[in-house]
Design a protein around this motif. Structure first.
Motif, PDB file in Angstrom:
ATOM      1  N   GLU A   1      -7.971  -0.185  -3.901  1.00  0.00           N
ATOM      2  CA  GLU A   1      -7.584  -1.132  -4.941  1.00  0.00           C
ATOM      3  C   GLU A   1      -6.238  -0.790  -5.554  1.00  0.00           C
ATOM      4  OE1 GLU A   1      -7.659  -4.413  -7.189  1.00  0.00           O
ATOM      5  OE2 GLU A   1      -9.185  -3.904  -5.705  1.00  0.00           O
ATOM      6  N   GLN A   2      -6.023   0.461  -5.824  1.00  0.00           N
ATOM      7  CA  GLN A   2      -4.769   0.874  -6.474  1.00  0.00           C
ATOM      8  C   GLN A   2      -3.575   0.651  -5.550  1.00  0.00           C
ATOM      9  OE1 GLN A   2      -4.876   4.849  -8.008  1.00  0.00           O
ATOM     10  NE2 GLN A   2      -2.820   4.722  -8.921  1.00  0.00           N
ATOM     11  N   GLY A   3      -3.748   1.053  -4.281  1.00  0.00           N
ATOM     12  CA  GLY A   3      -2.674   0.861  -3.298  1.00  0.00           C
ATOM     13  C   GLY A   3      -2.372  -0.609  -3.090  1.00  0.00           C
ATOM     14  N   PHE A   4      -3.446  -1.435  -3.082  1.00  0.00           N
ATOM     15  CA  PHE A   4      -3.247  -2.869  -2.880  1.00  0.00           C
ATOM     16  C   PHE A   4      -2.523  -3.491  -4.069  1.00  0.00           C
ATOM     17  CE2 PHE A   4      -4.824  -7.301  -3.027  1.00  0.00           C
ATOM     18  CZ  PHE A   4      -4.321  -7.735  -1.810  1.00  0.00           C
ATOM     19  N   GLN A   5      -2.902  -3.072  -5.270  1.00  0.00           N
ATOM     20  CA  GLN A   5      -2.232  -3.602  -6.458  1.00  0.00           C
ATOM     21  C   GLN A   5      -0.749  -3.250  -6.460  1.00  0.00           C
ATOM     22  OE1 GLN A   5      -3.126  -5.701  -8.820  1.00  0.00           O
ATOM     23  NE2 GLN A   5      -5.076  -5.942  -7.716  1.00  0.00           N
ATOM     24  N   ALA A   6      -0.461  -2.029  -5.956  1.00  0.00           N
ATOM     25  CA  ALA A   6       0.955  -1.618  -5.870  1.00  0.00           C
ATOM     26  C   ALA A   6       1.725  -2.529  -4.914  1.00  0.00           C
ATOM     27  CB  ALA A   6       1.038  -0.159  -5.414  1.00  0.00           C
ATOM     28  N   LEU A   7       1.078  -2.897  -3.816  1.00  0.00           N
ATOM     29  CA  LEU A   7       1.722  -3.821  -2.869  1.00  0.00           C
ATOM     30  C   LEU A   7       1.916  -5.196  -3.503  1.00  0.00           C
ATOM     31  CD1 LEU A   7      -0.165  -2.978   0.471  1.00  0.00           C
ATOM     32  CD2 LEU A   7       2.228  -2.487  -0.050  1.00  0.00           C
ATOM     33  N   MET A   8       0.895  -5.697  -4.187  1.00  0.00           N
ATOM     34  CA  MET A   8       0.982  -7.027  -4.792  1.00  0.00           C
ATOM     35  C   MET A   8       2.035  -7.084  -5.897  1.00  0.00           C
ATOM     36  SD  MET A   8      -0.979  -9.035  -3.132  1.00  0.00           S
ATOM     37  CE  MET A   8      -0.920 -10.459  -4.197  1.00  0.00           C
ATOM     38  N   GLU A   9       2.278  -5.950  -6.558  1.00  0.00           N
ATOM     39  CA  GLU A   9       3.281  -5.927  -7.619  1.00  0.00           C
ATOM     40  C   GLU A   9       4.702  -6.093  -7.075  1.00  0.00           C
ATOM     41  OE1 GLU A   9       2.631  -2.345  -9.773  1.00  0.00           O
ATOM     42  OE2 GLU A   9       0.768  -3.054 -10.722  1.00  0.00           O
ATOM     43  N   THR A  10       4.862  -5.892  -5.743  1.00  0.00           N
ATOM     44  CA  THR A  10       6.193  -6.120  -5.144  1.00  0.00           C
ATOM     45  C   THR A  10       6.484  -7.611  -4.969  1.00  0.00           C
ATOM     46  OG1 THR A  10       5.362  -6.013  -2.869  1.00  0.00           O
ATOM     47  CG2 THR A  10       6.026  -3.929  -3.893  1.00  0.00           C
ATOM     48  N   VAL A  11       5.432  -8.438  -5.115  1.00  0.00           N
ATOM     49  CA  VAL A  11       5.573  -9.886  -4.896  1.00  0.00           C
ATOM     50  C   VAL A  11       5.862 -10.557  -6.234  1.00  0.00           C
ATOM     51  CG1 VAL A  11       4.461 -11.967  -3.980  1.00  0.00           C
ATOM     52  CG2 VAL A  11       3.901  -9.715  -3.008  1.00  0.00           C
ATOM     53  N   ASP A  12       6.749 -11.558  -6.213  1.00  0.00           N
ATOM     54  CA  ASP A  12       7.101 -12.312  -7.417  1.00  0.00           C
ATOM     55  C   ASP A  12       5.842 -12.921  -8.035  1.00  0.00           C
ATOM     56  OD1 ASP A  12       9.507 -13.703  -8.929  1.00  0.00           O
ATOM     57  OD2 ASP A  12       7.986 -15.248  -8.560  1.00  0.00           O
ATOM     58  N   THR A  13       5.750 -12.848  -9.367  1.00  0.00           N
ATOM     59  CA  THR A  13       4.535 -13.315 -10.044  1.00  0.00           C
ATOM     60  C   THR A  13       4.254 -14.796  -9.798  1.00  0.00           C
ATOM     61  OG1 THR A  13       5.876 -13.679 -12.036  1.00  0.00           O
ATOM     62  CG2 THR A  13       4.682 -11.586 -11.878  1.00  0.00           C
ATOM     63  N   GLU A  14       5.312 -15.603  -9.679  1.00  0.00           N
ATOM     64  CA  GLU A  14       5.131 -17.041  -9.400  1.00  0.00           C
ATOM     65  C   GLU A  14       4.495 -17.245  -8.025  1.00  0.00           C
ATOM     66  OE1 GLU A  14       4.980 -21.030  -9.835  1.00  0.00           O
ATOM     67  OE2 GLU A  14       5.493 -19.560 -11.391  1.00  0.00           O
ATOM     68  N   ILE A  15       4.937 -16.445  -7.059  1.00  0.00           N
ATOM     69  CA  ILE A  15       4.378 -16.536  -5.703  1.00  0.00           C
ATOM     70  C   ILE A  15       2.911 -16.108  -5.731  1.00  0.00           C
ATOM     71  CG2 ILE A  15       4.538 -15.639  -3.346  1.00  0.00           C
ATOM     72  CD1 ILE A  15       6.840 -17.453  -4.047  1.00  0.00           C
ATOM     73  N   VAL A  16       2.616 -15.038  -6.505  1.00  0.00           N
ATOM     74  CA  VAL A  16       1.232 -14.569  -6.611  1.00  0.00           C
ATOM     75  C   VAL A  16       0.350 -15.650  -7.225  1.00  0.00           C
ATOM     76  CG1 VAL A  16      -0.303 -12.888  -7.726  1.00  0.00           C
ATOM     77  CG2 VAL A  16       1.881 -12.131  -6.773  1.00  0.00           C
ATOM     78  N   ALA A  17       0.862 -16.332  -8.244  1.00  0.00           N
ATOM     79  CA  ALA A  17       0.086 -17.401  -8.894  1.00  0.00           C
ATOM     80  C   ALA A  17      -0.204 -18.534  -7.907  1.00  0.00           C
ATOM     81  CB  ALA A  17       0.858 -17.922 -10.117  1.00  0.00           C
ATOM     82  N   GLN A  18       0.804 -18.920  -7.112  1.00  0.00           N
ATOM     83  CA  GLN A  18       0.604 -19.980  -6.114  1.00  0.00           C
ATOM     84  C   GLN A  18      -0.420 -19.557  -5.070  1.00  0.00           C
ATOM     85  OE1 GLN A  18       4.457 -21.053  -4.505  1.00  0.00           O
ATOM     86  NE2 GLN A  18       5.356 -21.240  -6.558  1.00  0.00           N
ATOM     87  N   LEU A  19      -0.341 -18.283  -4.664  1.00  0.00           N
ATOM     88  CA  LEU A  19      -1.275 -17.757  -3.676  1.00  0.00           C
ATOM     89  C   LEU A  19      -2.698 -17.806  -4.217  1.00  0.00           C
ATOM     90  CD1 LEU A  19      -1.780 -16.309  -0.961  1.00  0.00           C
ATOM     91  CD2 LEU A  19      -1.351 -14.147  -2.148  1.00  0.00           C
TER      92      LEU A  19
END
Length: 980
Positions: A955-973
């Protein structure tokens, strides 16, 4: 080559080269070929052909070898070029005297002197023109004629040079000799006129020949020797004199007997006068302005009034009509819509035209064209009775027709009617109204007049669109005239059916077509070839109209007549004997087949049986074979999978038409490739014979011609038909051909090659990468180097996406190969590729490829690889872009679904306006059901890959990866993945 010793040897070999015995002839030709580059050879030839005591055939051959040598070796830069010393000697020898007694040899000598002049005059040969000028003044008839003949050929050749420096030299030459050329022509012309008046025909014939040659010289000088000839009084004086001379020569023709030796040459000279005017008008329209009034008066007087009766002849009338037409149509004489934008010269010319073409003049020209020149002649009517097929071929555009009076009159009528339609429309309509009702069958002249008027209405159809209610005319008059069965009414029935053919694409209601079909069928049953061949034109227009408005073809209207029409047309095809006619009928049959498509199947048996015989009979007629190929194309499309029954005939035809080692391919290749393609598209399975034809393809790809696009379509069709069998037999040759093509091909050609590779990978992801292994490194390099052409880059990414997604093992091998070749770390290469892929994603415009890119890059997950984790943000960005491309929202449930997914095969149902699906269409649909792009939900795939990555790195490693992605892109995803 020593002249004295060589002359005897060369003379002997030339004599042998004139032999009819090939055993003697061939060695002599070889020897002469070897001597072509020997110094002194052309000096020997000059001595031989100027020796009048030798055999004429030997001298003729010597002249030809000399002339051909000029083309090959006279220029200084030519390989084995003649030395300057020898050329100087030859130039002097060529103009030493002009006394060649044999006409044919004299002409060849004149031509070869002109060829030398083209290269050397005036700089290296300044004495040529002065020598010719002096020689044409001598009293000796033979010497004068030969010098004048040479003068003409030299002038003709020099006038054809187009470089600016050469044009300047010709202008200078013209200025220095124009006065002399005019006086020379006037002298010979006056001499001829005096001799013909005195009744001395033999002397007059000689003078007329000199008149003709000197006029040819003046024509070239006048047309090509001045920049602005209207400023030269002598030029304009000569052109005005042309009209006076023309009148004198036309009057002379009254007294010259038809069988006289002067008659033919006199007519040639009269025609040459008109060519002077036509050429001058073409090259110098504004300089011609001063001649417009006189030209129109002259031409109209002789062609449209009694002034020409008894003296004009057909070719002269044609030339006069061309002169009128060129003045009427000349863009230089047409003012702009905004008059202020027009030049003073244009306005002046337009003013002269307008002043001449008054209402009475135009009315008389129109009436005369229709009621005099449009009339069928006795000769034409006799030909109709005795040889109806030849009559129709001539009338519909045979070779001799192109140069005859009738088409010239029709073109002039069309041009004048277009230019002055407001004046002439009432005139023509009045002529039509005067002919309402049926015509007395005993009055042949009235029938011919009606035929001519109907011809005019057909030619002017587009101009009369708003003035003629053709539908009413058809119902109230024309239909009834089609039903008059008397033999003498044949010209009207034929003309009416032609007239309908002219109007059908202009103004003819769809509702009237069944009535017309009925009339056509009845006329086809009459078995008169002339009617039948004209009827085919109507059927062509009916079936070939653009599918818009009232012109749209309706199959349901035609189906009740299909069987009878097709049968009658087929009978006509069998009956006619001339190649042109068979081509016309085949064209209509093809058109009918194309329009009704699959519904033709019950009726084509007879045609299918006949075509092999017709193909065999047409061995020497390649254009007829082209028509057969076109018919076969439509037949195959109409028969669909049943076209397999045609293979015993069809496949050898394709084989011959597409074999570049066979001479007929020059004519047949384009249609042959089209037939090959539709045969594959409609084939239910791959047969050994169909596979064998592909042997022709390597040579076709080497041609790199405009047919390359169809070649790629054919290759793709084989891939869709049976990729495994096809690739097992031809993969090596195909890959080799593609590698060669990619070295020297346009960007469009490069994309076509790459699309074939992409299709192979799509259809056969296991075998495909192995087949095209030699090509894939260049694709990989193109990606990491950032290929500059977006369309090429898009295709590169499509190919690599297929390999990465569907054959990961091969991708790993390719990655290792590239790391080795480039001397870089494997991870570095992979990182560069992903980075460039993400950066150039916008190059991909096709939704299928965009989804493929997302699937391919996602397939790298889950991974602990540092490079892939570094590029995680880019992979997610591309995935979300892909979701935007393919996801559609269900309005009822509010959830998203992948619009590219296909779950089962449904054979598409074509509407009446659509082509039914081919076998290839069905194959593509079946292949799509196996394609990840159409079987894998991108939404589901992303969810599964992200979940697997989360499980792998925690979970921690995955969150670190997701934090590299723009928040707007994460919201759309997250929005797209709701419900998972």
């Amino acid at each position: 080559m020593d002249l004295n010793s060589a002359s005897t040897v060369v003379l002997r070999v030339l004599t042998q080269a004139t032999s009819q015995d090939t055993a003697v002839l061939k060695p002599a030709e070889e020897q002469l070929k070897q001597w072509e580059t020997q110094p002194g050879f052309y000096s020997v030839l000059l001595n031989i052909f100027t020796n009048h005591s030798l055999d004429v055939n030997v001298r003729w051959l010597a002249v030809l070898y000399f002339k051909n040598g000029i083309d090959r070796y006279w220029r200084r830069v030519a390989p084995h070029a003649l030395s300057e010393e020898e050329k100087s000697t030859l130039r002097a020898g060529l103009i030493t005297n002009f006394n060649e007694p044999v006409n044919q040899i004299a002409t060849q000598i004149s031509v070869l002197i002109a060829k030398v002049a083209r290269v050397d005059c005036p700089r290296q040969w300044p004495e040529l023109i002065p020598t010719l000028v002096e020689s044409v003044k001598v009293q000796d008839d033979l010497q004068q004629h030969r010098a004048l003949l040479t003068f003409y050929h030299v002038t003709k050749t020099l006038s054809s040079k187009r470089l600016a420096a050469d044009r300047k030299l010709f202008y200078d030459l013209t200025s220095s000799i124009y006065s002399f050329a005019c006086s020379l022509w006037n002298h010979h012309t006056d001499t001829f006129l005096q001799q013909i008046c005195a009744g001395n025909e033999a002397a007059a014939a000689n003078s007329l020949e000199r008149t003709l040659l000197s006029l040819k010289v003046l024509r070239k000088l006048t047309v090509h020797g001045f920049v602005e000839p209207h400023w030269n009084a002598e030029v304009m004086g000569f052109l005005h004199t042309v009209f006076e001379r023309l009148k004198q020569f036309l009057e002379c023709s009254r007294s010259v007997r038809a069988e006289s030796i002067c008659r033919d040459r006199l007519e040639k000279t009269i025609i040459l006068f008109t060519k002077v005017l036509l050429d001058f008008l073409d090259q110098h329209p504004f300089s011609f302005t001063a001649l417009i009034q006189r030209s129109l008066e002259f031409a109209v007087s002789y062609v449209f009034t009694e002034a020409g009766e008894g003296i004009v002849f057909e070719q002269f009338i044609v030339q006069c009509m061309n002169l009128i037409k060129m003045i009427v149509k000349n863009y230089a004489y047409k003012p702009s819509k905004n008059i202020e934008d027009s030049s003073p010269e244009t306005l002046e010319a337009h003013k002269i035209k307008t002043a001449f073409f008054t209402y009475p003049t135009l009315t008389e020209i129109c009436r005369r064209l229709v009621t005099h020149y449009f009339l069928l002649t006795k000769e034409e009517l006799t030909m109709w009775e005795e040889d109806p097929e030849s009559f129709t071929v001539e009338e519909t555009g045979g070779d001799s027709w192109k140069y005859s009076l009738r088409p010239c009159t029709e073109v002039l009528f069309i041009d004048i009617f277009h230019e002055y339609n407001q004046i002439l429309t009432p005139v023509l309509l009045e002529m039509v109204h005067s002919l309402q009702g049926s015509t007395n069958i005993e009055d042949t002249n009235a029938i011919l007049i009606k035929d001519a008027v109907y011809n005019a209405v057909g030619l002017a159809a587009y101009e009369l669109f708003d003035s003629v209610d053709f539908d009413q005319w058809f119902k109230n008059q024309l239909l009834a005239e089609l039903q008059v069965s008397h033999d003498r009414y044949k010209p009207i029935r034929r003309r009416v059916i032609w007239l309908i053919g002219q109007w059908i694409s202009v103004k003819f209601k769809s509702d009237l077509r069944p009535v017309l079909y009925e009339a056509i069928r009845n006329l086809l049953q009459d078995r008169d070839l002339v009617f039948c061949i004209h009827l085919h034109s109507v059927l062509f227009f009916l079936n070939d109209c653009s599918p818009v408005d009232d012109f749209e073809f309706r199959t349901d209207q035609f189906l009740p007549y299909l069987e009878s029409m097709f049968t009658l047309l087929f009978q006509l095809l069998q009956e006619v004997t001339q190649c042109d006619t068979k081509m016309h009928v085949l064209h209509v049959l093809s058109c009918v087949i194309e329009r009704v498509n699959m519904q033709i199947r019950p009726y084509v048996g007879c045609l299918v049986q006949y075509l092999p015989l017709l193909w065999k009979q047409s061995e020497e007629h390649n254009m007829l074979r082209c028509a057969i190929l076109t018919t076969l194309i439509h037949l195959v499309q109409g028969l669909g999978a049943d076209s397999k029954n045609l293979y015993p005939f069809l496949l050898p035809v394709i084989q011959l038409s597409t074999d570049v080692s066979q001479p007929p391919h020059v004519y047949l290749l384009e249609d042959g490739l089209e037939l090959w393609l539709v045969t594959l598209e409609n084939s239910p399975c791959l047969t050994p014979e169909l596979l064998r034809i592909f042997q022709n393809m390597s040579a076709l790809l080497e041609l790199s011609s405009e047919n390359l696009k169809n070649c790629f379509k054919i290759i793709n069709a084989y891939i869709f038909l049976s990729s495994s069998e096809f690739l097992q037999m031809y993969a090596t040759d195909l890959c080799r051909s593609f590698c060669e093509l990619l070295k020297d091909v346009t960007t469009e050609g490069q994309v076509q090659v790459l699309k074939v590779v992409e299709n192979v990978l799509k259809v056969n992801p296991v075998l495909g990468p192995q087949v095209f292994q030699p090509l894939l490194p260049s694709v990989f390099r193109g990606i990491i180097d950032g290929e500059r052409y977006p369309v090429v880059m898009s295709t590169y990414l499509g190919i690599m996406g297929r390999v990465l997604l569907q054959n990961a093992r091969f991708f790993s091998l390719l990655l290792s190969q590239m790391a080795c070749e480039l001397g870089q770390e494997l991870d570095q290469i992979l990182g560069n590729m992903i980075e460039m892929w993400v950066d150039r994603m916008d190059n991909i415009t096709q939704p299928e490829r965009r989804k493929l890119s997302a699937l391919a890059l996602l397939s790298l997950l889950p991974s602990l690889n540092g490079v892939i984790q570094d590029k995680f943000c880019g992979i997610i960005n591309i995935s979300v872009e892909g979701l935007h491309d393919v996801m559609t929202e269900d309005s009822e449930t509010g959830t998203y679904k992948d619009c590219m997914l296909m779950s089962h095969f449904e054979e598409p149902k074509a509407t009446e306006d659509e082509e039914p699906p081919t076998e290839q269409d069905k194959r593509k649909k079946m292949l799509a059901l196996k394609d990840p792009v159409h079987t894998v939900s991108l939404q589901q795939f992303i969810y599964e890959k992200l979940k697997a990555q989360q499980e792998l790195v925690g979970e921690q490693g995955f969150q670190a990866l997701m934090e590299t992605v723009d928040t707007e892109i994460v919201a759309q995803l997250q929005e797209f993945l709701q419900g998972f």
